[in-house]
Structures are given as structure tokens and as C-alpha cells.
Design a protein around this motif. Structure first.
Motif, PDB file in Angstrom:
ATOM      1  N   GLN A 118       0.821  -1.211   0.000  1.00 57.11           N
ATOM      2  CA  GLN A 118       0.000   0.000   0.000  1.00 57.11           C
ATOM      3  C   GLN A 118       0.852   1.257   0.000  1.00 57.11           C
ATOM      4  N   ARG A 119       2.053   1.182   0.574  1.00 56.83           N
ATOM      5  CA  ARG A 119       2.915   2.362   0.648  1.00 56.83           C
ATOM      6  C   ARG A 119       3.712   2.586  -0.635  1.00 56.83           C
ATOM      7  N   ARG A 120       3.794   1.571  -1.488  1.00 58.49           N
ATOM      8  CA  ARG A 120       4.606   1.697  -2.697  1.00 58.49           C
ATOM      9  C   ARG A 120       3.871   2.499  -3.773  1.00 58.49           C
ATOM     10  N   PRO A 121       4.605   3.214  -4.607  1.00 55.94           N
ATOM     11  CA  PRO A 121       3.977   3.855  -5.771  1.00 55.94           C
ATOM     12  C   PRO A 121       3.326   2.795  -6.659  1.00 55.94           C
ATOM     13  N   HIS A 122       2.193   3.115  -7.226  1.00 51.58           N
ATOM     14  CA  HIS A 122       1.474   2.161  -8.076  1.00 51.58           C
ATOM     15  C   HIS A 122       2.067   2.204  -9.482  1.00 51.58           C
ATOM     16  N   LEU A 123       2.989   1.288  -9.730  1.00 52.06           N
ATOM     17  CA  LEU A 123       3.680   1.213 -11.012  1.00 52.06           C
ATOM     18  C   LEU A 123       3.561  -0.197 -11.583  1.00 52.06           C
ATOM     19  N   SER A 124       3.818  -0.320 -12.881  1.00 49.66           N
ATOM     20  CA  SER A 124       3.890  -1.635 -13.504  1.00 49.66           C
ATOM     21  C   SER A 124       5.242  -2.250 -13.201  1.00 49.66           C
ATOM     22  N   ALA A 150      16.028  -3.585  -8.138  1.00 47.22           N
ATOM     23  CA  ALA A 150      15.510  -3.854  -9.482  1.00 47.22           C
ATOM     24  C   ALA A 150      13.999  -3.653  -9.558  1.00 47.22           C
ATOM     25  N   ASP A 151      13.376  -3.279  -8.447  1.00 46.21           N
ATOM     26  CA  ASP A 151      11.961  -2.933  -8.376  1.00 46.21           C
ATOM     27  C   ASP A 151      11.045  -4.076  -8.810  1.00 46.21           C
ATOM     28  N   VAL A 152      11.264  -5.265  -8.239  1.00 47.39           N
ATOM     29  CA  VAL A 152      10.367  -6.376  -8.534  1.00 47.39           C
ATOM     30  C   VAL A 152       9.016  -6.138  -7.863  1.00 47.39           C
ATOM     31  N   GLU A 153       8.005  -6.809  -8.353  1.00 47.91           N
ATOM     32  CA  GLU A 153       6.649  -6.656  -7.813  1.00 47.91           C
ATOM     33  C   GLU A 153       6.584  -7.136  -6.369  1.00 47.91           C
ATOM     34  N   ARG A 154       7.076  -8.337  -6.125  1.00 46.13           N
ATOM     35  CA  ARG A 154       7.152  -8.888  -4.779  1.00 46.13           C
ATOM     36  C   ARG A 154       7.993 -10.143  -4.816  1.00 46.13           C
ATOM     37  N   VAL A 155       8.311 -10.662  -3.647  1.00 44.49           N
ATOM     38  CA  VAL A 155       9.097 -11.883  -3.535  1.00 44.49           C
ATOM     39  C   VAL A 155       8.282 -12.905  -2.760  1.00 44.49           C
ATOM     40  N   LEU A 156       8.274 -14.152  -3.249  1.00 39.68           N
ATOM     41  CA  LEU A 156       7.568 -15.255  -2.598  1.00 39.68           C
ATOM     42  C   LEU A 156       8.597 -16.265  -2.104  1.00 39.68           C
ATOM     43  N   LEU A 157       8.465 -16.675  -0.847  1.00 43.33           N
ATOM     44  CA  LEU A 157       9.408 -17.620  -0.243  1.00 43.33           C
ATOM     45  C   LEU A 157       8.731 -18.944   0.049  1.00 43.33           C
ATOM     46  N   THR A 158       9.348 -20.038  -0.378  1.00 48.96           N
ATOM     47  CA  THR A 158       8.817 -21.361  -0.057  1.00 48.96           C
ATOM     48  C   THR A 158       9.107 -21.696   1.409  1.00 48.96           C
ATOM     49  N   PRO A 159       8.416 -22.698   1.969  1.00 54.64           N
ATOM     50  CA  PRO A 159       8.494 -22.948   3.418  1.00 54.64           C
ATOM     51  C   PRO A 159       9.877 -23.272   3.956  1.00 54.64           C
ATOM     52  N   HIS A 160      10.767 -23.833   3.140  1.00 60.45           N
ATOM     53  CA  HIS A 160      12.071 -24.242   3.659  1.00 60.45           C
ATOM     54  C   HIS A 160      13.169 -23.212   3.407  1.00 60.45           C
ATOM     55  N   CYS A 161      12.787 -21.998   3.027  1.00 61.02           N
ATOM     56  CA  CYS A 161      13.780 -20.924   2.948  1.00 61.02           C
ATOM     57  C   CYS A 161      14.272 -20.574   4.356  1.00 61.02           C
ATOM     58  N   VAL A 162      15.474 -20.024   4.429  1.00 59.46           N
ATOM     59  CA  VAL A 162      15.989 -19.514   5.693  1.00 59.46           C
ATOM     60  C   VAL A 162      15.023 -18.457   6.219  1.00 59.46           C
ATOM     61  N   ASP A 163      14.953 -18.315   7.545  1.00 61.85           N
ATOM     62  CA  ASP A 163      14.012 -17.391   8.175  1.00 61.85           C
ATOM     63  C   ASP A 163      14.226 -15.969   7.670  1.00 61.85           C
ATOM     64  N   TYR A 164      13.184 -15.400   7.126  1.00 63.00           N
ATOM     65  CA  TYR A 164      13.206 -14.055   6.567  1.00 63.00           C
ATOM     66  C   TYR A 164      13.628 -12.991   7.584  1.00 63.00           C
ATOM     67  N   ARG A 274      16.942  -3.584 -17.852  1.00 62.06           N
ATOM     68  CA  ARG A 274      17.438  -3.024 -19.124  1.00 62.06           C
ATOM     69  C   ARG A 274      16.352  -3.068 -20.189  1.00 62.06           C
ATOM     70  N   GLN A 275      15.683  -4.225 -20.322  1.00 60.08           N
ATOM     71  CA  GLN A 275      14.647  -4.352 -21.347  1.00 60.08           C
ATOM     72  C   GLN A 275      13.471  -3.417 -21.091  1.00 60.08           C
ATOM     73  N   GLN A 276      13.111  -3.280 -19.814  1.00 61.27           N
ATOM     74  CA  GLN A 276      11.991  -2.405 -19.489  1.00 61.27           C
ATOM     75  C   GLN A 276      12.312  -0.950 -19.813  1.00 61.27           C
ATOM     76  N   LYS A 277      13.542  -0.514 -19.528  1.00 62.75           N
ATOM     77  CA  LYS A 277      13.949   0.852 -19.839  1.00 62.75           C
ATOM     78  C   LYS A 277      13.960   1.059 -21.364  1.00 62.75           C
ATOM     79  N   GLN A 278      14.415   0.041 -22.059  1.00 59.11           N
ATOM     80  CA  GLN A 278      14.484   0.129 -23.528  1.00 59.11           C
ATOM     81  C   GLN A 278      13.105   0.204 -24.142  1.00 59.11           C
ATOM     82  N   ALA A 279      12.115  -0.427 -23.500  1.00 54.57           N
ATOM     83  CA  ALA A 279      10.755  -0.461 -24.038  1.00 54.57           C
ATOM     84  C   ALA A 279       9.997   0.835 -23.798  1.00 54.57           C
ATOM     85  N   LEU A 280      10.521   1.702 -22.920  1.00 55.87           N
ATOM     86  CA  LEU A 280       9.831   2.964 -22.638  1.00 55.87           C
ATOM     87  C   LEU A 280       9.857   3.868 -23.856  1.00 55.87           C
ATOM     88  N   PRO A 281       8.772   4.630 -24.106  1.00 59.23           N
ATOM     89  CA  PRO A 281       8.750   5.511 -25.268  1.00 59.23           C
ATOM     90  C   PRO A 281       9.746   6.656 -25.120  1.00 59.23           C
TER      91      PRO A 281
END
Length: 281
Positions: A118-124, A150-164, A274-281
């Protein structure tokens, strides 16, 4: 304001349990060590439950002195939340070899992914990152820091990942916990639902795997995709293979078998940038 001088103080002993996953789960709190993480919290207006600080250590640097002044004059931080401690106590609270003079205590639910989203800017944000049983806290923290940069949307962790919330993960992530939505202990069913939602009903799931003949840079990373990176020792799980729509790799010369998982993740994510920046008009 309270002053604590003995590491055997019951209050300090209770806080030391937060160095364990069991202690964090039982109490609902975790520790953030160092001035940078405290400053990140204050900038985000996430007020710590408590702050334990050692004035002389903070005042060794201009940045530390400025932070101490800010800490003592932030209206949202009541004096009861600020606890001055001796050098012996601050060293007992932290895990770093050389204490930087401050340890903050924050509720686990303060960093709920819904709150951060909710606090993040609403971007693609085309990239969704899935960590498949990442075991090393340094790798985990570095990946989270890179994912935020790199401004990813979010990160998902499986149950056996090291404690976040492990102190080593928190230190290595260098503030990513405050700004990056991360969902922990995710079943593969829940991960699949997230992927479908993120990709608009047509999942594109790229699995980083050494030996694939499909190069990462040849993929369209400007439109929504999910990236799975696997465990350092065993590689991707069978569930990861089942969900993946394509295995991709990074070209390696001189008989190098593989890259560190954090390094590989960064290379792929920044090709997406890089690809996303290149795709910008």
C-alpha cells in the motif's frame, strides 16, 4: 529515559531470544541492528517498538551523531521507547562483530506485505521473484536487496527458505524488509495462484537452471513474468520444475559450472530492468 548497564538484565535476556526463529515467533518481534536500518525505519515513518542505543558509539561518526539527535527529538517516539544502554549491553544485543551503537525492535506484522504494498507507488512491475528453499542468510539478504533495487513486484518464499527475519538476513538485506513486499512460507498452490494473477492468467515462469540452452537475455522480460531461483546445493525443487514454463541459463565460460545464486538472480533481474527501460517511449 531508561538506562541499562548489565547484559544480564531480564529485559536484555528476553531480547536476546529474538536471535532465534522460535523467540521471534513467540514474541511477535524481531531486531534490526545498526544506524542505517533505524534511519530507513524513520524515513518510512515506521516507528520502532523500542530502540536500544549507546550514545558514545553513535557519536563516533557525524552520521551517527545526526541520527542520535533525530532519535531523541522524534515526537512519535515516546521517551519510554528509547533505552540507553552500556557498550557491554549493546554488544550483547547485536550480532555484528563491531557494534554500531543501536538496535531497534519492531513487530513482525509491521512489515506485512499488504502494508508495504500500500505504501509503494502504483507502477507496472513485470518481475515476480520466487525463492525456492534458499538456505544461506547472506544469499537471501543480498537477493532481497537486489530485488528491491531492481523494483520487482514482490518476492515469494517457499516454506524451507531460511528465516526471513533472521538477523543475518536483515543485515544483508540492508533495508529491503522495510520497502519490499515479501510473502513467506508460501505453498506451491498459493505461489501458483500469485503467478497466474501476476501474469494476467497466462503464466510465464522462468526457472534459472545451469545447462539450459535458453539464454536469459533472449527472453522478453519487459512483460509480466515470474522467476524461480533454487537452493544453493540442490538446485530447483521438483515443484519448481512443475510450475516452470521455461528453464533459462546464464552463459558460463572456462568450465565454470554455476554462479552464486544471488549473483545469478541479479544478472537476470537487471536484464529485465534493461529491457523495461528500452521499451519505454
Amino acid at each position: 529515559m531508561t538506562l541499562i548497564t548489565s547484559p544480564s538484565n531480564p529485559r536484555i535476556s528476553k531480547l536476546q531470544t529474538l536471535h532465534t526463529a522460535r523467540g521471534r515467533k513467540k514474541s511477535g518481534f524481531f531486531l534490526l541492528e545498526g544506524p542505517h536500518l533505524l534511519e530507513t525505519l524513520l524515513n518510512a515513518e515506521l516507528w520502532p517498538h523500542e530502540v536500544y542505543y549507546q550514545p558514545e558509539l553513535l557519536q563516533r561518526t557525524p552520521e551517527g551523531s545526526a541520527l542520535l539527535e533525530r532519535l531523541l527529538h522524534t515526537p512519535a517516539l515516546a521517551p519510554a521507547r528509547l533505552i540507553e544502554v552500556s557498550e557491554r549491553v549493546i554488544e550483547a544485543l547485536g550480532e555484528a562483530q563491531t557494534s554500531q551503537g543501536v538496535v531497534s525492535v519492531l513487530p513482525l506484522d509491521a512489515l506485512a506485505p499488504s502494508v508495504i504494498h500500500q505504501r509503494r507507488p502504483h507502477l507496472s512491475r513485470p518481475a515476480l521473484l520466487i525463492l525456492d528453499d534458499i538456505a544461506d542468510p547472506g544469499n537471501m539478504g543480498t537477493i532481497l536487496r537486489t530485488a528491491l533495487a531492481a523494483d520487482v513486484e514482490r518476492v515469494l518464499l517457499t516454506p524451507h527458505c531460511v528465516d526471513y527475519y533472521s538477523p543475518k538476513v536483515v543485515r544483508s538485506a540492508a533495508g529491503a524488509h522495510v520497502a519490499l513486499p515479501v510473502e513467506t512460507n508460501m505453498s506451491w498452490e498459493a505461489i501458483t495462484e500469485r503467478v497466474v494473477e501476476h501474469c494476467g492468467g497466462q503464466p510465464r515462469v522462468l526457472l534459472a537452471e545451469a545447462g539450459s540452452d535458453q539464454m536469459y537475455y533472449a527472453q522478453d522480460l519487459a512483460r509480466p513474468f515470474a522467476l524461480i531461483v533454487g537452493n544453493e546445493a540442490h538446485g530447483p525443487s521438483q515443484q519448481a520444475h512443475n510450475l516452470a514454463t521455461l528453464a533459462i541459463s546464464i552463459p558460463l565460460a572456462n568450465d565454470v559450472e554455476s554462479l552464486n545464486v544471488a549473483m545469478a538472480t541479479g544478472i537476470i533481474l537487471y536484464e529485465a530492468v534493461r529491457q523495461q527501460k528500452q521499451a519505454l517511449p
